[in-house]
Each structure stands twice: as structure tokens, then as C-alpha cells.
Write a protein that holds these residues in place. Structure first.
Motif, PDB file in Angstrom:
ATOM      1  N   ASP A  90      -7.901   5.651   0.613  1.00 45.33           N
ATOM      2  CA  ASP A  90      -8.262   6.341  -0.628  1.00 45.33           C
ATOM      3  C   ASP A  90      -8.051   7.845  -0.502  1.00 45.33           C
ATOM      4  O   ASP A  90      -7.525   8.491  -1.402  1.00 45.33           O
ATOM      5  CB  ASP A  90      -9.714   6.051  -1.018  1.00 45.33           C
ATOM      6  CG  ASP A  90      -9.924   4.632  -1.521  1.00 45.33           C
ATOM      7  OD1 ASP A  90      -8.929   3.975  -1.893  1.00 45.33           O
ATOM      8  OD2 ASP A  90     -11.088   4.187  -1.540  1.00 45.33           O
ATOM      9  N   VAL A  97      -4.271   8.640  -0.511  1.00 45.37           N
ATOM     10  CA  VAL A  97      -3.688   8.514  -1.854  1.00 45.37           C
ATOM     11  C   VAL A  97      -4.104   9.709  -2.710  1.00 45.37           C
ATOM     12  O   VAL A  97      -3.285  10.287  -3.432  1.00 45.37           O
ATOM     13  CB  VAL A  97      -4.127   7.183  -2.511  1.00 45.37           C
ATOM     14  CG1 VAL A  97      -3.784   7.158  -3.987  1.00 45.37           C
ATOM     15  CG2 VAL A  97      -3.468   6.004  -1.797  1.00 45.37           C
ATOM     16  N   ASN A 122       0.841  -1.542  -2.441  1.00 55.26           N
ATOM     17  CA  ASN A 122       1.944  -1.253  -3.345  1.00 55.26           C
ATOM     18  C   ASN A 122       3.085  -0.613  -2.551  1.00 55.26           C
ATOM     19  O   ASN A 122       2.861   0.328  -1.800  1.00 55.26           O
ATOM     20  CB  ASN A 122       1.427  -0.318  -4.451  1.00 55.26           C
ATOM     21  CG  ASN A 122       2.501   0.157  -5.378  1.00 55.26           C
ATOM     22  OD1 ASN A 122       3.463   0.785  -4.960  1.00 55.26           O
ATOM     23  ND2 ASN A 122       2.314  -0.126  -6.641  1.00 55.26           N
ATOM     24  N   THR A 182       5.582   1.352  -3.328  1.00 53.89           N
ATOM     25  CA  THR A 182       5.824   2.770  -3.586  1.00 53.89           C
ATOM     26  C   THR A 182       4.778   3.625  -2.887  1.00 53.89           C
ATOM     27  O   THR A 182       5.108   4.621  -2.245  1.00 53.89           O
ATOM     28  CB  THR A 182       5.809   3.054  -5.107  1.00 53.89           C
ATOM     29  OG1 THR A 182       6.768   2.203  -5.736  1.00 53.89           O
ATOM     30  CG2 THR A 182       6.133   4.502  -5.393  1.00 53.89           C
ATOM     31  N   VAL A 183       3.515   3.241  -3.002  1.00 56.07           N
ATOM     32  CA  VAL A 183       2.430   3.985  -2.358  1.00 56.07           C
ATOM     33  C   VAL A 183       2.589   3.921  -0.843  1.00 56.07           C
ATOM     34  O   VAL A 183       2.474   4.939  -0.154  1.00 56.07           O
ATOM     35  CB  VAL A 183       1.052   3.428  -2.784  1.00 56.07           C
ATOM     36  CG1 VAL A 183      -0.074   4.049  -1.971  1.00 56.07           C
ATOM     37  CG2 VAL A 183       0.832   3.637  -4.265  1.00 56.07           C
ATOM     38  N   GLN A 184       2.886   2.750  -0.340  1.00 55.24           N
ATOM     39  CA  GLN A 184       3.055   2.573   1.102  1.00 55.24           C
ATOM     40  C   GLN A 184       4.191   3.458   1.620  1.00 55.24           C
ATOM     41  O   GLN A 184       4.047   4.140   2.629  1.00 55.24           O
ATOM     42  CB  GLN A 184       3.337   1.111   1.424  1.00 55.24           C
ATOM     43  CG  GLN A 184       3.402   0.828   2.905  1.00 55.24           C
ATOM     44  CD  GLN A 184       3.586  -0.651   3.203  1.00 55.24           C
ATOM     45  OE1 GLN A 184       3.750  -1.459   2.300  1.00 55.24           O
ATOM     46  NE2 GLN A 184       3.558  -1.008   4.456  1.00 55.24           N
ATOM     47  N   ARG A 197       5.469   6.196   0.237  1.00 54.16           N
ATOM     48  CA  ARG A 197       5.126   7.614   0.090  1.00 54.16           C
ATOM     49  C   ARG A 197       4.155   8.060   1.191  1.00 54.16           C
ATOM     50  O   ARG A 197       4.323   9.125   1.777  1.00 54.16           O
ATOM     51  CB  ARG A 197       4.520   7.869  -1.284  1.00 54.16           C
ATOM     52  CG  ARG A 197       4.321   9.331  -1.563  1.00 54.16           C
ATOM     53  CD  ARG A 197       3.987   9.662  -2.994  1.00 54.16           C
ATOM     54  NE  ARG A 197       3.685   8.557  -3.840  1.00 54.16           N
ATOM     55  CZ  ARG A 197       2.562   8.413  -4.549  1.00 54.16           C
ATOM     56  NH1 ARG A 197       1.642   9.337  -4.513  1.00 54.16           N
ATOM     57  NH2 ARG A 197       2.367   7.374  -5.316  1.00 54.16           N
ATOM     58  N   LEU A 198       3.158   7.241   1.479  1.00 49.17           N
ATOM     59  CA  LEU A 198       2.188   7.592   2.516  1.00 49.17           C
ATOM     60  C   LEU A 198       2.816   7.551   3.904  1.00 49.17           C
ATOM     61  O   LEU A 198       2.506   8.388   4.756  1.00 49.17           O
ATOM     62  CB  LEU A 198       0.968   6.675   2.450  1.00 49.17           C
ATOM     63  CG  LEU A 198       0.082   6.835   1.218  1.00 49.17           C
ATOM     64  CD1 LEU A 198      -1.083   5.868   1.278  1.00 49.17           C
ATOM     65  CD2 LEU A 198      -0.404   8.271   1.062  1.00 49.17           C
TER      66      LEU A 198
END
Length: 87
Positions: free
Chosen positions: A10, A13, A51, A53-55, A57-58
Motif C-alpha cells: 500500500d 503504491v 495487477n 501494470t502496478v507490479q 511499475r513497482l
């Protein structure tokens, strides 16, 4: 996922768009940013249900944060003439 892992995710993100929030990691989690990013990267690898995209980007953020910086290089002792030296 544990409560701590969810909190890390969290946090990542929330702060990723602002460069990661490094100055808040130690007070929030009690670990240095490099440790945080290594744990986060491992978390992303072991929990592929996130997700895409989130994975991605992180993971890119972790890779950037864990990359050696120019200040990590040993100093150069080569003689470079000064622009202001008398010739």
C-alpha cells in the motif's frame, strides 16, 4: 500476504508517483529504504496475483532505487588540468 506485506505494498503504491517516499520508510517500517525495496521486490515476485501494470511499475521503482549511484564509485585520481590553470 501478511499485514506487514500489505502495508508495504500500500505504501509503495501510494508513494511511487512521488519517487517512493524514501524519507518516510524508516519511521513507518523501521527499516532503511534499500531493505524496503529489496523486500518489496521479493514480494512482487512471490505474489504474481497483483495487477500487471502496478507490479511492473513497482518493480521498475525497486530496480531504480537499488541501482548503484554515481556516488558509489571510487573517486578518480587521474590528473585533469584545470580550466583556470596558468599555461
Amino acid at each position: 500476504m501478511t499485514k506487514e506485506e500489505l502495508a508495504m505494498l500500500d505504501f509503495a503504491v501510494k508513494w511511487a508517483p512521488f519517487g517512493g517516499g524514501d524519507e518516510h520508510i524508516l519511521p513507518e517500517f523501521g527499516i532503511f529504504p534499500a531493505v524496503f525495496y529489496r523486500r518489496l521486490q521479493r514480494l512482487l515476485t512471490h505474489h504474481p496475483t497483483l495487477n500487471d501494470t502496478v507490479q511492473r511499475r513497482l518493480d521498475e521503482l525497486c530496480t531504480l532505487k537499488l541501482a548503484p549511484t554515481h556516488s558509489d564509485k571510487p573517486p578518480s585520481y587521474s590528473r585533469v588540468p584545470s580550466l583556470h590553470s596558468a599555461t
